[in-house]
Design an enzyme around this catalytic site. Sequence first.
Site, short mmCIF file in Angstrom:
data_model
loop_
_atom_site.label_atom_id
_atom_site.label_comp_id
_atom_site.label_asym_id
_atom_site.label_seq_id
_atom_site.Cartn_x
_atom_site.Cartn_y
_atom_site.Cartn_z
N SER A 1 31.81 -24.47 10.06
CA SER A 1 31.60 -24.63 8.62
C SER A 1 32.19 -23.45 7.85
O SER A 1 32.29 -22.34 8.36
CB SER A 1 30.11 -24.74 8.29
OG SER A 1 29.55 -25.88 8.89
N1 SAH Z 1 27.06 -25.18 12.56
C1 SAH Z 1 28.35 -25.56 13.11
C2 SAH Z 1 28.84 -26.83 12.45
C3 SAH Z 1 29.68 -27.63 13.37
S1 SAH Z 1 30.16 -29.20 12.73
C4 SAH Z 1 29.38 -24.46 12.94
O1 SAH Z 1 29.40 -23.80 11.91
O2 SAH Z 1 30.20 -24.28 13.85
C5 SAH Z 1 28.75 -30.19 13.09
C6 SAH Z 1 28.36 -30.35 14.54
O3 SAH Z 1 27.34 -31.34 14.62
C7 SAH Z 1 29.48 -30.81 15.46
O4 SAH Z 1 29.63 -29.88 16.49
C8 SAH Z 1 28.99 -32.16 15.99
O5 SAH Z 1 29.36 -32.40 17.32
C9 SAH Z 1 27.48 -32.02 15.85
N2 SAH Z 1 26.72 -33.27 15.80
C10 SAH Z 1 27.04 -34.43 15.17
N3 SAH Z 1 26.07 -35.35 15.35
C11 SAH Z 1 25.10 -34.76 16.12
C12 SAH Z 1 23.85 -35.19 16.64
N4 SAH Z 1 23.38 -36.41 16.45
N5 SAH Z 1 23.13 -34.28 17.37
C13 SAH Z 1 23.58 -33.02 17.59
N6 SAH Z 1 24.75 -32.57 17.13
C14 SAH Z 1 25.51 -33.42 16.40
#
Ligand code: SAH
Length: 213
Positions: free
Chosen positions: A64
């Site tokens: 993010s």
């Molecule tokens: N906080 C992270 C954001 C990554 S993007 C950062 O700053 O790096 C969002 C993430 O949510 C992705 O890695 C995706 O794989 C995960 N995601 C999507 N649906 C999900 C679910 N149902 N349970 C757990 N993770 C999920």
Amino acid sequence: MIDSSKHQGLRKRLVDDLITKGIDSAVVIKALLKVPRHVFIDSDFESHAYLDKAFPIESNQTISQPYTVAFQTSLLNLVESDKVLEIGTGSGYQTAILMEICKTVYTIERQHKLYRKTKKLFSKLNYHSKNIIYGDGYKGLEEKQPFDKILVTAGAEEIPKKLLIQLKVGGIMVIPVGKNIQEMIVVKRISKLKFEQENHGNFKFVPLLKDLN
Ligand code: SAH
């Protein structure tokens, strides 16, 4: 993991930029200054780490944007004793920010490759790698509930009921809700059955997916 004075200087500049954009929580600013964002990004792209931009990571996901991390974290109104659940570990950068502020943080990731990579990185960095869990965050984390704070870092089409149930009375959940563009929703649990919602503007996230695979 090298955190040089150059990295620290760039980080300070990024945090100053975030303060100009309205971030004013002292605990959040302290954590942002401490966590070396460049170690959460592929080393070939290190130079992008201290720009206020989202960036691609493993498995078609994104780390993010720093402003979004700072804003979501501020909305949680964290205190050290909070038990926090994060959905969407991704690179682990947001998780590390949460772990700098609160003693007990759990995080769930549904992409196995990303889960493994971030868990390994957390052991190296001496963060609580055992609190990174592989699974479907849509269901929350039954065995560790209730939580003071819940943070969702992927865009949800609707607010998952199970997450509402796992929030303590008095607790706060921050969740981006919407299909293509998401509204940053803050949910406060007022009583067992009463929840209040506020909208904090539009953002763009990768989707929160239901079920594994
Ligand atoms: N906080 C992270 C954001 C990554 S993007 C950062 O700053 O790096 C969002 C993430 O949510 C992705 O890695 C995706 O794989 C995960 N995601 C999507 N649906 C999900 C679910 N149902 N349970 C757990 N993770 C999920």
